[in-house]
Write a protein that holds these residues in place. Structure first.
Motif, PDB file in Angstrom:
ATOM      1  N   ARG A  97      43.931   1.912  38.483  1.00 52.63           N
ATOM      2  CA  ARG A  97      42.802   1.123  39.122  1.00 52.63           C
ATOM      3  C   ARG A  97      41.946   2.147  39.789  1.00 52.63           C
ATOM      4  O   ARG A  97      42.170   3.315  39.953  1.00 52.63           O
ATOM      5  CB  ARG A  97      43.358   0.178  40.068  1.00 52.63           C
ATOM      6  CG  ARG A  97      44.112  -0.885  39.505  1.00 52.63           C
ATOM      7  CD  ARG A  97      45.121  -1.778  40.556  1.00 52.63           C
ATOM      8  NE  ARG A  97      44.149  -2.247  41.838  1.00 52.63           N
ATOM      9  CZ  ARG A  97      44.885  -2.770  42.786  1.00 52.63           C
ATOM     10  NH1 ARG A  97      46.188  -3.103  42.477  1.00 52.63           N
ATOM     11  NH2 ARG A  97      44.326  -2.895  43.746  1.00 52.63           N
ATOM     12  N   THR A 130      38.940  -2.064  34.626  1.00 50.55           N
ATOM     13  CA  THR A 130      39.524  -3.162  34.073  1.00 50.55           C
ATOM     14  C   THR A 130      40.777  -3.756  34.663  1.00 50.55           C
ATOM     15  O   THR A 130      41.078  -4.773  34.623  1.00 50.55           O
ATOM     16  CB  THR A 130      39.711  -2.650  32.751  1.00 50.55           C
ATOM     17  OG1 THR A 130      38.369  -2.285  32.206  1.00 50.55           O
ATOM     18  CG2 THR A 130      40.366  -3.865  31.790  1.00 50.55           C
ATOM     19  N   ASP A 132      41.679  -3.440  37.604  1.00 48.44           N
ATOM     20  CA  ASP A 132      41.361  -4.077  39.027  1.00 48.44           C
ATOM     21  C   ASP A 132      41.192  -5.798  38.898  1.00 48.44           C
ATOM     22  O   ASP A 132      41.386  -6.497  39.981  1.00 48.44           O
ATOM     23  CB  ASP A 132      40.355  -3.539  39.647  1.00 48.44           C
ATOM     24  CG  ASP A 132      40.378  -2.114  39.974  1.00 48.44           C
ATOM     25  OD1 ASP A 132      40.798  -1.874  41.162  1.00 48.44           O
ATOM     26  OD2 ASP A 132      40.411  -1.229  39.118  1.00 48.44           O
ATOM     27  N   THR A 133      41.127  -6.153  37.495  1.00 52.01           N
ATOM     28  CA  THR A 133      40.832  -7.680  37.420  1.00 52.01           C
ATOM     29  C   THR A 133      42.105  -8.247  37.746  1.00 52.01           C
ATOM     30  O   THR A 133      42.284  -9.443  37.830  1.00 52.01           O
ATOM     31  CB  THR A 133      40.377  -8.090  35.930  1.00 52.01           C
ATOM     32  OG1 THR A 133      41.117  -7.537  34.898  1.00 52.01           O
ATOM     33  CG2 THR A 133      38.861  -7.554  35.786  1.00 52.01           C
ATOM     34  N   ASN A 134      43.295  -7.448  37.676  1.00 50.17           N
ATOM     35  CA  ASN A 134      44.829  -8.173  37.984  1.00 50.17           C
ATOM     36  C   ASN A 134      45.295  -8.289  39.372  1.00 50.17           C
ATOM     37  O   ASN A 134      45.954  -8.851  39.574  1.00 50.17           O
ATOM     38  CB  ASN A 134      45.765  -7.185  37.428  1.00 50.17           C
ATOM     39  CG  ASN A 134      45.771  -7.263  35.903  1.00 50.17           C
ATOM     40  OD1 ASN A 134      45.267  -7.754  35.112  1.00 50.17           O
ATOM     41  ND2 ASN A 134      45.909  -5.789  35.261  1.00 50.17           N
ATOM     42  N   PHE A 138      39.822  -8.781  43.508  1.00 55.61           N
ATOM     43  CA  PHE A 138      39.124  -8.159  42.630  1.00 55.61           C
ATOM     44  C   PHE A 138      37.680  -7.989  43.315  1.00 55.61           C
ATOM     45  O   PHE A 138      36.645  -7.161  42.737  1.00 55.61           O
ATOM     46  CB  PHE A 138      39.025  -8.614  41.436  1.00 55.61           C
ATOM     47  CG  PHE A 138      38.176  -8.147  40.387  1.00 55.61           C
ATOM     48  CD1 PHE A 138      38.193  -6.682  39.871  1.00 55.61           C
ATOM     49  CD2 PHE A 138      36.922  -8.772  39.723  1.00 55.61           C
ATOM     50  CE1 PHE A 138      37.567  -6.268  39.171  1.00 55.61           C
ATOM     51  CE2 PHE A 138      36.179  -8.126  38.910  1.00 55.61           C
ATOM     52  CZ  PHE A 138      36.203  -6.859  38.274  1.00 55.61           C
ATOM     53  N   ARG A 169      36.977  -8.588  28.137  1.00 59.22           N
ATOM     54  CA  ARG A 169      38.495  -8.609  28.278  1.00 59.22           C
ATOM     55  C   ARG A 169      38.867 -10.086  28.225  1.00 59.22           C
ATOM     56  O   ARG A 169      38.292 -11.171  28.518  1.00 59.22           O
ATOM     57  CB  ARG A 169      39.047  -8.481  29.760  1.00 59.22           C
ATOM     58  CG  ARG A 169      40.562  -8.322  29.834  1.00 59.22           C
ATOM     59  CD  ARG A 169      40.791  -7.731  31.009  1.00 59.22           C
ATOM     60  NE  ARG A 169      42.274  -7.797  31.045  1.00 59.22           N
ATOM     61  CZ  ARG A 169      43.437  -7.273  32.061  1.00 59.22           C
ATOM     62  NH1 ARG A 169      42.814  -6.845  32.994  1.00 59.22           N
ATOM     63  NH2 ARG A 169      44.735  -7.402  31.728  1.00 59.22           N
ATOM     64  N   LYS A 177      39.640 -13.320  33.234  1.00 57.11           N
ATOM     65  CA  LYS A 177      39.640 -12.108  33.620  1.00 57.11           C
ATOM     66  C   LYS A 177      38.207 -11.653  33.211  1.00 57.11           C
ATOM     67  O   LYS A 177      37.516 -10.673  33.766  1.00 57.11           O
ATOM     68  CB  LYS A 177      40.576 -11.262  33.137  1.00 57.11           C
ATOM     69  CG  LYS A 177      42.030 -11.309  34.180  1.00 57.11           C
ATOM     70  CD  LYS A 177      43.308 -10.737  33.567  1.00 57.11           C
ATOM     71  CE  LYS A 177      44.222 -11.141  34.468  1.00 57.11           C
ATOM     72  NZ  LYS A 177      45.849 -10.400  34.037  1.00 57.11           N
ATOM     73  N   ASN A 178      37.838 -12.134  31.953  1.00 58.98           N
ATOM     74  CA  ASN A 178      36.533 -11.691  31.475  1.00 58.98           C
ATOM     75  C   ASN A 178      35.270 -12.505  32.319  1.00 58.98           C
ATOM     76  O   ASN A 178      34.343 -11.780  32.636  1.00 58.98           O
ATOM     77  CB  ASN A 178      36.377 -12.243  30.128  1.00 58.98           C
ATOM     78  CG  ASN A 178      35.123 -11.774  29.663  1.00 58.98           C
ATOM     79  OD1 ASN A 178      34.896 -10.524  29.236  1.00 58.98           O
ATOM     80  ND2 ASN A 178      34.276 -12.370  29.369  1.00 58.98           N
ATOM     81  N   LEU A 180      35.689 -12.824  35.652  1.00 59.77           N
ATOM     82  CA  LEU A 180      35.550 -12.064  36.898  1.00 59.77           C
ATOM     83  C   LEU A 180      34.682 -10.772  36.512  1.00 59.77           C
ATOM     84  O   LEU A 180      33.741 -10.424  37.191  1.00 59.77           O
ATOM     85  CB  LEU A 180      36.923 -11.314  37.187  1.00 59.77           C
ATOM     86  CG  LEU A 180      38.053 -12.489  37.780  1.00 59.77           C
ATOM     87  CD1 LEU A 180      39.297 -11.932  38.059  1.00 59.77           C
ATOM     88  CD2 LEU A 180      37.403 -13.067  39.096  1.00 59.77           C
ATOM     89  N   ILE A 181      34.796 -10.119  35.373  1.00 53.17           N
ATOM     90  CA  ILE A 181      34.239  -8.817  34.914  1.00 53.17           C
ATOM     91  C   ILE A 181      32.541  -9.371  34.968  1.00 53.17           C
ATOM     92  O   ILE A 181      31.528  -8.531  35.453  1.00 53.17           O
ATOM     93  CB  ILE A 181      34.505  -8.490  33.576  1.00 53.17           C
ATOM     94  CG1 ILE A 181      35.793  -7.628  33.959  1.00 53.17           C
ATOM     95  CG2 ILE A 181      33.637  -7.508  32.800  1.00 53.17           C
ATOM     96  CD1 ILE A 181      36.595  -7.141  32.554  1.00 53.17           C
ATOM     97  N   GLN A 184      31.702 -10.784  38.960  1.00 55.45           N
ATOM     98  CA  GLN A 184      31.901 -10.103  40.284  1.00 55.45           C
ATOM     99  C   GLN A 184      31.841  -8.576  40.212  1.00 55.45           C
ATOM    100  O   GLN A 184      31.991  -7.743  41.111  1.00 55.45           O
ATOM    101  CB  GLN A 184      33.340 -10.491  40.573  1.00 55.45           C
ATOM    102  CG  GLN A 184      33.385 -11.893  41.085  1.00 55.45           C
ATOM    103  CD  GLN A 184      34.740 -12.169  41.793  1.00 55.45           C
ATOM    104  OE1 GLN A 184      35.515 -11.432  42.536  1.00 55.45           O
ATOM    105  NE2 GLN A 184      35.080 -13.540  41.708  1.00 55.45           N
TER     106      GLN A 184
END
Length: 253
Positions: A97, A130, A132-134, A138, A169, A177-178, A180-181, A184
């Motif tokens: 991360r 990428t 970090d989306t976990n 985030f 993603r 998660k996509n 979020l990308i 955010q």
């Protein structure tokens, strides 16, 4: 014309100008330009998950064909590709991360130990965030990226730092998660880069998100996370003009 007048108007090359011209001609005539040290920095996408060498091999090939003497630098040297020859180093770390204090997978926390172990890079290619989306936090990722870039710029002020948006993603744009990308992280990267550039730092923006997609032949592999071979070639094609528009085979433009 009067010879005396001719002598007066004849241009005179001063010794310093002659020396500079001679040095330039000698440099241009040399068989090998100086090394262009490039540090690929990121997670498994930089490492090259499922594709040996990742984007490093097509980028190395493209730059070499343009006359650059590429020297990849980094503490890692695994997942090389045959075409890279000796240029096997990088800072691509699978599962890592941007920052993760108290853990063993934060790029930011490890940079102080890595950077002194190899020659200073001329170019740093940053694609990180990428994983970090976990993290449920985030929303802090862009602040962490800002801190990471500031640290790199302070420690290696002469390096050109290229910072990118994240790839897609998930199987669809609606994947959580996509989302979020898209909401955010990516919308804030360009502004972050511009702020560093306005502060006089050598930081450049690249919208890598625009170069790799899901559709067949788009470049995203079946795991919907990492590029396939075509995708890595597309990443290399995206990095290439940012580098060549900034640094010549013989140094900065």
């Amino acid at each position: 014309m009067n010879p005396c007048v001719s002598a007066l108007v004849r241009p005179v090359l001063r010794p310093t100008l002659l020396a500079a011209a001679s040095s330039f001609l000698a440099l241009a005539a040399s068989s090998q330009p100086p090394p262009l040290r490039i540090m690929p920095l990121g997670d498994s996408i930089t490492y090259g998950a499922s594709v040996a060498g990742g984007y490093r091999l097509p980028l190395y090939t493209a730059l070499t064909n343009l006359g650059y003497n590429v020297d990849f630098v980094g503490s890692a040297y695994d997942n090389a590709a045959a075409g890279l020859g000796a240029e096997i180093h990088h800072e691509g770390h699978s599962g890592w991360r941007i920052s993760n204090p108290g853990s063993s997978n934060g790029i930011y926390e490890y940079l102080p130990g890595w950077l002194p172990t190899y020659a200073d890079p001329d170019v740093i290619l940053v694609h990180i965030g990428t994983n970090d989306t976990n993290d449920p936090n985030f929303q802090n990722a862009t602040n962490e990226l800002d801190t990471l870039v500031a640290y790199l710029a302070a420690q290696r002020p002469f390096a050109h730092i290229v910072v990118t948006t994240l790839l897609k993603r998930g199987s669809t744009d609606a994947d959580s998660k996509n989302v979020l990308i898209d909401t955010q992280f990516n919308p804030y990267v360009q502004g972050l880069v511009q702020a560093h550039a306005l502060a006089g730092r050598r930081v450049h923006f690249l919208d890598m998100h625009a170069f790799v997609d899901r559709y067949p032949g788009g470049g995203l592999s079946s795991d919907q996370l990492h590029p396939d071979a075509q995708g890595y070639a597309q990443m290399a094609a995206a990095w290439l003009p940012v580098i060549t528009n900034t640094v010549t085979p013989y140094g900065d433009l």
